[in-house]
Every structure is written in structure tokens, then in C-alpha cells.
Write an enzyme that holds these catalytic residues in place. Structure first.
Site, PDB file in Angstrom:
ATOM      1  N   GLU A 185      10.969  -4.517   3.896  1.00  0.00           N
ATOM      2  CA  GLU A 185      11.026  -5.945   3.532  1.00  0.00           C
ATOM      3  C   GLU A 185      10.600  -6.132   2.078  1.00  0.00           C
ATOM      4  O   GLU A 185      11.242  -6.851   1.309  1.00  0.00           O
ATOM      5  CB  GLU A 185      10.093  -6.761   4.444  1.00  0.00           C
ATOM      6  CG  GLU A 185      10.498  -6.807   5.901  1.00  0.00           C
ATOM      7  CD  GLU A 185       9.882  -5.680   6.736  1.00  0.00           C
ATOM      8  OE1 GLU A 185       9.559  -4.607   6.167  1.00  0.00           O
ATOM      9  OE2 GLU A 185       9.740  -5.884   7.956  1.00  0.00           O
TER      10      GLU A 185
ATOM     11  N   LYS B 237      10.395   0.139  13.433  1.00  0.00           N
ATOM     12  CA  LYS B 237      10.912   0.419  12.085  1.00  0.00           C
ATOM     13  C   LYS B 237      11.965   1.530  12.156  1.00  0.00           C
ATOM     14  O   LYS B 237      13.030   1.439  11.540  1.00  0.00           O
ATOM     15  CB  LYS B 237       9.775   0.893  11.170  1.00  0.00           C
ATOM     16  CG  LYS B 237       8.774  -0.169  10.796  1.00  0.00           C
ATOM     17  CD  LYS B 237       7.791   0.407   9.791  1.00  0.00           C
ATOM     18  CE  LYS B 237       6.595  -0.497   9.576  1.00  0.00           C
ATOM     19  NZ  LYS B 237       5.552   0.082   8.756  1.00  0.00           N
TER      20      LYS B 237
ATOM     21  N   LYS C 153       0.842  -1.203   0.000  1.00  0.00           N
ATOM     22  CA  LYS C 153       0.000   0.000   0.000  1.00  0.00           C
ATOM     23  C   LYS C 153       0.877   1.254   0.000  1.00  0.00           C
ATOM     24  O   LYS C 153       0.666   2.170  -0.771  1.00  0.00           O
ATOM     25  CB  LYS C 153      -0.912  -0.025   1.238  1.00  0.00           C
ATOM     26  CG  LYS C 153      -1.795   1.187   1.369  1.00  0.00           C
ATOM     27  CD  LYS C 153      -2.677   1.068   2.598  1.00  0.00           C
ATOM     28  CE  LYS C 153      -3.358   2.400   2.867  1.00  0.00           C
ATOM     29  NZ  LYS C 153      -4.141   2.378   4.105  1.00  0.00           N
TER      30      LYS C 153
ATOM     31  N   HIS D 227      -2.858 -32.610  19.913  1.00  0.00           N
ATOM     32  CA  HIS D 227      -1.676 -33.380  20.325  1.00  0.00           C
ATOM     33  C   HIS D 227      -0.518 -32.442  20.651  1.00  0.00           C
ATOM     34  O   HIS D 227       0.629 -32.843  20.662  1.00  0.00           O
ATOM     35  CB  HIS D 227      -1.289 -34.354  19.217  1.00  0.00           C
ATOM     36  CG  HIS D 227      -2.421 -35.278  18.881  1.00  0.00           C
ATOM     37  ND1 HIS D 227      -2.654 -36.436  19.572  1.00  0.00           N
ATOM     38  CD2 HIS D 227      -3.429 -35.161  17.977  1.00  0.00           C
ATOM     39  CE1 HIS D 227      -3.748 -37.031  19.089  1.00  0.00           C
ATOM     40  NE2 HIS D 227      -4.237 -36.265  18.124  1.00  0.00           N
TER      41      HIS D 227
ATOM     42  N   GLY E 152      -4.340  -1.842   5.531  1.00  0.00           N
ATOM     43  CA  GLY E 152      -3.582  -2.966   4.970  1.00  0.00           C
ATOM     44  C   GLY E 152      -4.177  -4.313   5.352  1.00  0.00           C
ATOM     45  O   GLY E 152      -4.338  -5.205   4.514  1.00  0.00           O
ATOM     46  N   ARG E 153      -4.513  -4.471   6.630  1.00  0.00           N
ATOM     47  CA  ARG E 153      -5.002  -5.778   7.086  1.00  0.00           C
ATOM     48  C   ARG E 153      -6.437  -6.059   6.649  1.00  0.00           C
ATOM     49  O   ARG E 153      -6.963  -7.144   6.894  1.00  0.00           O
ATOM     50  CB  ARG E 153      -4.847  -5.894   8.609  1.00  0.00           C
ATOM     51  CG  ARG E 153      -5.452  -4.737   9.393  1.00  0.00           C
ATOM     52  CD  ARG E 153      -4.949  -4.734  10.835  1.00  0.00           C
ATOM     53  NE  ARG E 153      -5.429  -3.589  11.599  1.00  0.00           N
ATOM     54  CZ  ARG E 153      -4.828  -2.413  11.637  1.00  0.00           C
ATOM     55  NH1 ARG E 153      -3.736  -2.195  10.928  1.00  0.00           N
ATOM     56  NH2 ARG E 153      -5.310  -1.431  12.386  1.00  0.00           N
TER      57      ARG E 153
ATOM     58  N   GLU F 134      -3.392  -6.108  15.511  1.00  0.00           N
ATOM     59  CA  GLU F 134      -2.933  -4.808  15.018  1.00  0.00           C
ATOM     60  C   GLU F 134      -4.057  -3.773  15.140  1.00  0.00           C
ATOM     61  O   GLU F 134      -3.806  -2.584  15.269  1.00  0.00           O
ATOM     62  CB  GLU F 134      -2.452  -4.923  13.557  1.00  0.00           C
ATOM     63  CG  GLU F 134      -1.508  -3.802  13.150  1.00  0.00           C
ATOM     64  CD  GLU F 134      -0.775  -4.066  11.837  1.00  0.00           C
ATOM     65  OE1 GLU F 134       0.465  -4.169  11.854  1.00  0.00           O
ATOM     66  OE2 GLU F 134      -1.436  -4.139  10.791  1.00  0.00           O
TER      67      GLU F 134
HETATM   68  O1  F6P Z   1       4.094  -2.817   9.729  1.00  0.00           O
HETATM   69  C1  F6P Z   1       2.733  -3.001   9.709  1.00  0.00           C
HETATM   70  C2  F6P Z   1       2.138  -2.639   8.401  1.00  0.00           C
HETATM   71  O2  F6P Z   1       2.056  -1.271   8.347  1.00  0.00           O
HETATM   72  C3  F6P Z   1       0.778  -3.307   8.211  1.00  0.00           C
HETATM   73  O3  F6P Z   1      -0.252  -2.605   8.778  1.00  0.00           O
HETATM   74  C4  F6P Z   1       0.713  -3.433   6.736  1.00  0.00           C
HETATM   75  O4  F6P Z   1      -0.264  -4.344   6.335  1.00  0.00           O
HETATM   76  C5  F6P Z   1       2.117  -3.862   6.425  1.00  0.00           C
HETATM   77  O5  F6P Z   1       2.912  -3.109   7.308  1.00  0.00           O
HETATM   78  C6  F6P Z   1       2.567  -3.698   4.999  1.00  0.00           C
HETATM   79  O6  F6P Z   1       2.454  -2.390   4.557  1.00  0.00           O
HETATM   80  P1  F6P Z   1       2.495  -2.026   3.027  1.00  0.00           P
HETATM   81  O7  F6P Z   1       1.341  -2.682   2.351  1.00  0.00           O
HETATM   82  O8  F6P Z   1       2.403  -0.528   2.990  1.00  0.00           O
HETATM   83  O9  F6P Z   1       3.797  -2.516   2.462  1.00  0.00           O
END
Ligand code: F6P
Length: 560
Positions: free
Chosen positions: A216, A516, A210, A388, A271-272, A357
């Protein structure tokens, strides 16, 4: 916005629930079942293809009435309506939360700042449809003119967990020739393992972010692009193999993604909560757009139910209130999600993000420190495997973690008697948690096995199962696109309903920012780029400083 309301714990409804909890604290669910033959029917509701049996809870009819009164005092119906109307329910970022618009299959307009966003949502779905069709019909091909065989989705958090869950949940609906992989972690092993098994000529990369700022995702995308360029791809052919979904088009273009290959995201989708948008493309590519639309329709059916059903018959609201009941009145810190369906094994991880979150917050929307517990620890895994492993703690541990047992009535793979056995396991776990085993029962069982009275007495305490452990059972016909859509939407709305009662902002996530920020500073130190100085003091604690020193020493003064 509505007027600030009185603190939750000072509401008379809260106090009434505290008193009620004291009055039923010693009541065992066994007795509640024995006293009421209609208990199952009394605490059973259905909506959007999902049935909920919540009779195995430490509740009476009065409990539910008091919880509903609390919800009303917190203006839950009004707040639900506010979310659907596009009010800025995310106050700290001054944004609406309109994931429901992404699956609004009605002709109801949805306005943001006076503009109906539905045409843009529908246009994007049409673009997705076109793209999915071109890839699946092999019209869109790779640089050597071979059809795609693999899709690699690069994204993390909400840009990963939701689509990954749905891809796995709907595996029986995968058709065509496309395989789907996910890369999320900034751990070289993750991307290496994926790249090892694919061919650049026949691989399509979907960059899902987003913000298009997530470290990452950007680092993994760089690695994927370099791998592509070193294995036959050219700069010109990047446009055939790299597609992005983002709200930050400029950053994606600057990164090298062709503007024509960018699908939009919007500020008004968290995002979620974004798997329903073009972030769902990896899923749509594998299951096809008809099935993706069926997923949306299931979520839409749950939306309509959440928006219109009376609180006492409202599935997400009832789940939310039960969570409040245990979290705030019985001291439960955790809640387990236990899908008895192999394809739904990713559900706990996705709901964990949605819930933790969203509601892992300690200040109210007004910025006041809360004086009650908020979001619970969400955990879980697939049944019957968990029986188990960690179910022991549920049965005899000292901590309380209510659980949701989730199971389809029919399996996609009716192998031998597997599904009946799985179903029996699911029901027996919920029953055992509720009923437990008394000392008398345990002793009688041991004596019946021929143990001496003394030996039976010695073992009895170990064999006693306290019971009275709450659970919900969620049933649906089969894990179809529609029911999976409804199920995920159910948990999204449960989360929002709890956030309303706790008065927190369920749609921001400031807590993840500090890590971060510090991560970037530490990276500079690891790379030897930043030497501590008065303006850039470096880690203020000896632990972080010592660990950085150790990393640099053991990596021969690592410099990247
Ligand atoms: O670090 C958490 C977060 O901000 C989430 O809320 C989000 O889904 C994820 O990182 C990834 O963010 P993006 O879609 O902006 O890469």
C-alpha cells in the site's frame, strides 16, 4: 528467558478465580456500592497525570487480590523488567521490544546485544529536531523556493494510526503554517482526495515504512512521485520533497529517496509501537519538537510507573487484570474505548491495532495451542455521539463489553456549558451501565406517567435495564502532549501485561502475512499474468476463482 510455566488454566490461582467468579456471579454492583461507602476511594489510582476510577466493576477486594496473585504466578513483574532491560521478549522473531527506549529521558543505558542503543536514539531525536526546525523556520523549502504549507504522510498500520491519532489529539498545539494529511489505504480515492487539495511546490512527502516493503505504502508513494513529476517537480527536486523513515535504508535509496533524507527505524521497535520514533515526524512537524518531547515525557512517566509501581497500584496492570477478569471468567469478547474528547476520537482505532495485532494470538510463546481466550475485540468511538448509536447494545444487549470512559477535566475549547454537559453525559452513561433500572422502578415510573397498570405491565420488560455492566473511568486534566503520551503508553503496557499472562508473543504479527501472500497471487490472476498450472494452481476454491473471473469479465480482461 524464564522457564516455561505451567498452563494458565491449571494454575491454582486460575482455579481460585473460577471459584470466586461463581461466588459473586449473582452479585449486583448496586449492592456493592450500597455496602461500601469507600468503594470509590478503594478502587481509584493515579499515575503520570492519569486517574483511574475502577469502582464500577464486578469486583471486590478479594477479586483484585486473586487477580494480583495470578499476575505474580505468571511472573509479571519479572517480565515487565525483562522488556525494559531489552530481553528478546518477542521470541518468534528473537527481538527485544524497546519502544520504551525511544522515550527514555533518563540517562539509563539500554543494551541490545551488548551495545547501548541510547546514543543512536538521542542522535535521531537531534536529527529530527534539526529537520523540524528547518522546515518550520522555512529554511528548507520546495523546488520553487516557496515554504512548505502541507505535509503528506504515506504509511499504513503502525506507520499511520499512531501518528494520525497524535496529530489529531494535539491539534490545539499545531502552530505555524503547516497542514498535515495522511494517506494509508490502497484505494485510489484516498490519495486522490489528498492530492486534489495540495500544491506540489509547497508539499513535503514523508514516506513511513519500517520494512519499506509494504505494498500500500509503496504504491501510494509511486503515485505521489508521479503526480509530483507531472506537476512541475523534477527528478533533481525529489530530494527536497521526499523524506523517508525506515529500517530498510537500501530499499528506500533504491526507490529513489536521497540517503540524506532517511531517518532510521530499528528492528527492536514494533510498527504499532513506533509513533515515538521518527515515525512521529508528521506530528513533530505540526506541533514542534518541544511538544513532541513533552509527548515522550508523558510516556516516559507512565513507563517509570509501570516498571516500578506495585501491581495493585499499577495502572496498566490493573486495567490488564480487569480485561482478563471479564475476557476469561465472564465470557466478554469485546472491550470498548470511549473517548469523550473530540481530539481523541482516533484513540479507539490506534488502540485497536496495538491490542488486537499484539494479543490476537492462539499459541503461546512456546508454540502450544492455548486453551483459554486471548485478545479481545477492541472497538469504540467518541462520546457522546456513541450514546445515540451503539450504547443501546451496551445497556440492554445480550453481550458483555466492558468499556473505558476517557475524559479530560478541562476542554481546550470551553464553549458555553458544553464541557459540563459532556462530562455529565460521560458520568451518566457509566452510572446507567452500572446501576440499570429494575422492573419495580420501571413500572413505578410508567404508572407515575399516568399509564394504566395493565399498560405499565406490558411496557415494563422493555424499560428494564439490567445494569451491572462494568466500566472504567479515566480522567486527566487536559489533553496535553504529556497526558496524551501517558495515555497511549498506558494502553501499550496494558496490552503487554495481558500478553504476559496469556503467555503469547505480543510483538509479532504472523497472522497478517497469509493475506498479503494470497493477495499477490490473486493480483497476478486479476491482471491475467498467472494462468493456473500444476506449479501455480491459482485459487483452490471456486468462490475466489469465480470472483476473479467476474472482475476480469466486467473489466474487459483487465491487464493493469
Ligand atoms: O500488516 C501489518 C503491518 O505489518 C503492521 O504491523 C505494520 O505497522 C504495518 O504493516 C506497516 O508496516 P511498515 O511500516 O513496514 O510499512
Amino acid at each position: 528467558m524464564s522457564q516455561p510455566r505451567p498452563s494458565l488454566v491449571r494454575m491454582p490461582e486460575w482455579q481460585a478465580l473460577l471459584d470466586h467468579q461463581s461466588s459473586i456471579a449473582q452479585v449486583h454492583m448496586r449492592d456493592l456500592f450500597a455496602q461500601d461507602e469507600q468503594r470509590f476511594e478503594r478502587f481509584f489510582i493515579e499515575a503520570a497525570g492519569i486517574s483511574l476510577d475502577y469502582s464500577k466493576n464486578r469486583i471486590t477486594a478479594e477479586t483484585m487480590e486473586l487477580l494480583i496473585k495470578l499476575a505474580q504466578s505468571c511472573q509479571l513483574p519479572q517480565r515487565i523488567d525483562a522488556m525494559f532491560r531489552g530481553e528478546a521478549v518477542n521470541r518468534s522473531e528473537n527481538r527485544p521490544a524497546l519502544h520504551t527506549a525511544l522515550r527514555n529521558l533518563s540517562d539509563r543505558p539500554v543494551h541490545v546485544d551488548g551495545v547501548d542503543i541510547m546514543p543512536e536514539v538521542r542522535d535521531t531525536l537531534a536529527r529530527m529536531e534539526q529537520f523540524v526546525w528547518r522546515v518550520r523556520s522555512t529554511q528548507w523549502r520546495g523546488f520553487s523556493n516557496r515554504p512548505f504549507t502541507d505535509v503528506v504522510s504515506i504509511g499504513i498500520g503502525g506507520s499511520f494510526l499512531g501518528p494520525k491519532l497524535v496529530s489529531a489529539a494535539l491539534k490545539p498545539y499545531w502552530h505555524g503554517h503547516l497542514n498535515c494529511h495522511y494517506v494509508a489505504n490502497i484505494d485510489g480515492s484516498h490519495i486522490t482526495e489528498v492530492l486534489r487539495h495540495i500544491n506540489p511546490e509547497t508539499t513535503l512527502f514523508l514516506i513511513q515504512s519500517k520494512s519499506f516493503k509494504t505494498q500500500e505504502t509503496l504504491e501510494n508513494t509511486r503515485v505521489a512521485r508521479d503526480w509530483f513529476l507531472h506537476n512541475g517537480g523534477s527528478h533533481e527536486s525529489i530530494a527536497k520533497h521526499f523524506v523517508a523513515v525506515t529500517a530498510n535504508t537500501d530499499a528506500a535509496v533504491e526507490f529513489g529517496i536521497s540517503a540524506d533524507n532517511i531517518f532510521p527505524m530499528w528492528d527492536w521497535v514494533g510498527g504499532r509501537y513506533s509513533l515515538w520514533s521518527a515515525i512521529g515526524l508528521p506530528t513533530a512537524l505540526t506541533i514542534g519538537m518541544d511538544n513532541f518531547r513533552a509527548l515522550l515525557s508523558g510516556a516516559h512517566a507512565m513507563d517509570k510507573h509501570f516498571h516500578s509501581a506495585p501491581l495493585e497500584h499499577n495502572l496498566p496492570v490493573v486495567l490488564a487484570l480487569l480485561g482478563i477478569w471479564y475476557g476469561n471468567f465472564w465470557g466478554a469478547d469485546a472491550h470498548a474505548i470511549l473517548p469523550y474528547d473530540h481530539y481523541l476520537r482516533g484513540l479507539p482505532a490506534h488502540i485497536q491495532q496495538v491490542d488486537m495485532e499484539s494479543n490476537g494470538k492462539c499459541v503461546t510463546q512456546q508454540g502450544a495451542r492455548v486453551d483459554y481466550q486471548t485478545g479481545q475485540i477492541i472497538w469504540g468511538g467518541a462520546g457522546a455521539n456513541g450514546q445515540h448509536a451503539y450504547h443501546q447494545l451496551l445497556h440492554q444487549g445480550t453481550r458483555l463489553s466492558p468499556a473505558d470512559f476517557i475524559i479530560p477535566l478541562h476542554s481546550h475549547n470551553p464553549v458555553a456549558h458544553h464541557h459540563a454537559i459532556l462530562f455529565a453525559n460521560c458520568l451518566s452513561q457509566a452510572q446507567a451501565l452500572m446501576q440499570g433500572k429494575t422492573a419495580d422502578e420501571a413500572r413505578a415510573e410508567l404508572e407515575a406517567q399516568g399509564l394504566s397498570p395493565a399498560e405499565a405491565e406490558r411496557l415494563t420488560p422493555h424499560k428494564v435495564i439490567p445494569g451491572n455492566k462494568p466500566s472504567n473511568t479515566l480522567l486527566f486534566d487536559r489533553a496535553t502532549p504529556r497526558t496524551v503520551g501517558a495515555l497511549i503508553a498506558l494502553y501499550e503496557h496494558k496490552t503487554y501485561a495481558q500478553g504476559v499472562i496469556w503467555a503469547v508473543d505480543s510483538f509479532d504479527q504472523w497472522g497478517v502475512e497469509l493475506g498479503k501472500q494470497l493477495g499477490n497471487e490473486i493480483l497476478d490472476q486479476l491482471l491475467g499474468k498467472a494462468v493456473p498450472s500444476p506449479t501455480h494452481p491459482g485459487p483452490a476454491d471456486s468462490s475466489t476463482e469465480g470472483l476473479i473471473r467476474l472482475f476480469r469479465q466486467r473489466n474487459n480482461n483487465y491487464s493493469g
